[in-house]
Motif scaffolding. Structure first.
Motif, PDB file in Angstrom:
ATOM      1  N   ALA A 143       0.834  -1.210   0.000  1.00 22.66           N
ATOM      2  CA  ALA A 143       0.000   0.000   0.000  1.00 22.66           C
ATOM      3  C   ALA A 143       0.865   1.255   0.000  1.00 22.66           C
ATOM      4  O   ALA A 143       0.545   2.239  -0.679  1.00 22.66           O
ATOM      5  CB  ALA A 143      -0.941  -0.002   1.205  1.00 22.66           C
ATOM      6  N   ILE A 144       1.960   1.228   0.731  1.00 27.72           N
ATOM      7  CA  ILE A 144       2.874   2.373   0.754  1.00 27.72           C
ATOM      8  C   ILE A 144       3.484   2.594  -0.625  1.00 27.72           C
ATOM      9  O   ILE A 144       3.506   3.718  -1.147  1.00 27.72           O
ATOM     10  CB  ILE A 144       3.967   2.172   1.824  1.00 27.72           C
ATOM     11  N   VAL A 145       3.965   1.532  -1.231  1.00 25.73           N
ATOM     12  CA  VAL A 145       4.588   1.634  -2.562  1.00 25.73           C
ATOM     13  C   VAL A 145       3.562   2.128  -3.585  1.00 25.73           C
ATOM     14  O   VAL A 145       3.850   3.030  -4.385  1.00 25.73           O
ATOM     15  CB  VAL A 145       5.199   0.282  -2.988  1.00 25.73           C
ATOM     16  N   MET A 146       2.374   1.557  -3.559  1.00 28.29           N
ATOM     17  CA  MET A 146       1.333   1.985  -4.500  1.00 28.29           C
ATOM     18  C   MET A 146       0.911   3.425  -4.222  1.00 28.29           C
ATOM     19  O   MET A 146       0.580   4.170  -5.159  1.00 28.29           O
ATOM     20  CB  MET A 146       0.119   1.049  -4.413  1.00 28.29           C
ATOM     21  N   GLY A 147       0.922   3.820  -2.970  1.00 30.67           N
ATOM     22  CA  GLY A 147       0.593   5.204  -2.628  1.00 30.67           C
ATOM     23  C   GLY A 147       1.572   6.180  -3.248  1.00 30.67           C
ATOM     24  O   GLY A 147       1.172   7.209  -3.806  1.00 30.67           O
ATOM     25  N   PHE A 148       2.856   5.860  -3.159  1.00 32.54           N
ATOM     26  CA  PHE A 148       3.854   6.728  -3.782  1.00 32.54           C
ATOM     27  C   PHE A 148       3.699   6.735  -5.308  1.00 32.54           C
ATOM     28  O   PHE A 148       3.860   7.782  -5.951  1.00 32.54           O
ATOM     29  CB  PHE A 148       5.275   6.323  -3.374  1.00 32.54           C
TER      30      PHE A 148
END
Length: 184
Positions: A143-148
């Motif tokens: 989720a963090i990677v996709m958020g960025f």
């Protein structure tokens, strides 16, 4: 029509940026929740694990501890899994699935259960919880990677929208450059 495209491009960019920020925040909150819940349990790696005497407070450490729990359970059961073991114990202490051949409990008159088989039930419940913590932390990281990725995409679309769709006359003009005639 150009105004519609401009406003739609800006709106899409804002939505992507908002979803990106939301995904990043959700991911960091998820990782924090997994790690604090694991730490609360005060699990410490056994000396024969890949995390000896270390507090289990991350998803990867939870997975490592689940692996050593499985190893210990297999050692205790002689390499047999739950499905390979008899449900009951006979009078000589050997496993059996035949309820009539099982030894009877003196107090209840019920067949004596195979305690090692019941240990598998506990091991499976605990390792499933630990492996779920590993999975949850992995999903939070995703989720963090996709958020960025969403954030950067939104910023990129916003730059493109402003650069390509907002008329040049309405953007701030810089100093005019004039062509210098070249003598031949």
């Amino acid at each position: 029509m150009t105004k519609l495209y401009t406003y739609a491009g800006i709106a899409a960019s804002v939505v992507l940026i908002a979803f990106g920020i939301g995904s990043i925040v959700t991911g960091f909150n998820g990782r924090d929740r997994v790690q604090s819940d694991l730490a609360r349990e005060q699990i410490v790696g056994t000396p024969d694990s890949t995390i000896p005497n270390q507090k289990v407070d991350t998803g990867s450490e939870a997975q490592a501890f689940a692996n050593v729990m499985r190893k210990h359970t297999l050692e205790a059961t002689g390499g047999q899994t739950y499905a390979q073991m008899g449900r009951f114990l006979d009078a000589s202490g050997k496993p059996t699935n035949n309820e009539n051949k099982a030894a009877k409990d003196a107090k209840t008159g019920q067949p004596v259960e195979n305690g090692l088989r019941n240990m598998w039930v506990n091991e499976t419940a605990l390792t499933t919880a630990l492996n779920t913590a590993y999975f949850a932390e992995s999903v939070a990281t995703f989720a963090i990677v996709m958020g960025f990725a969403l954030l950067l995409t939104g910023i990129g679309f916003l730059v493109l929208t402003i650069r390509l769709l907002v008329p040049a006359s309405s953007r701030k003009k810089g100093p005019a450059s004039s062509a210098v005639p070249v003598a031949s």
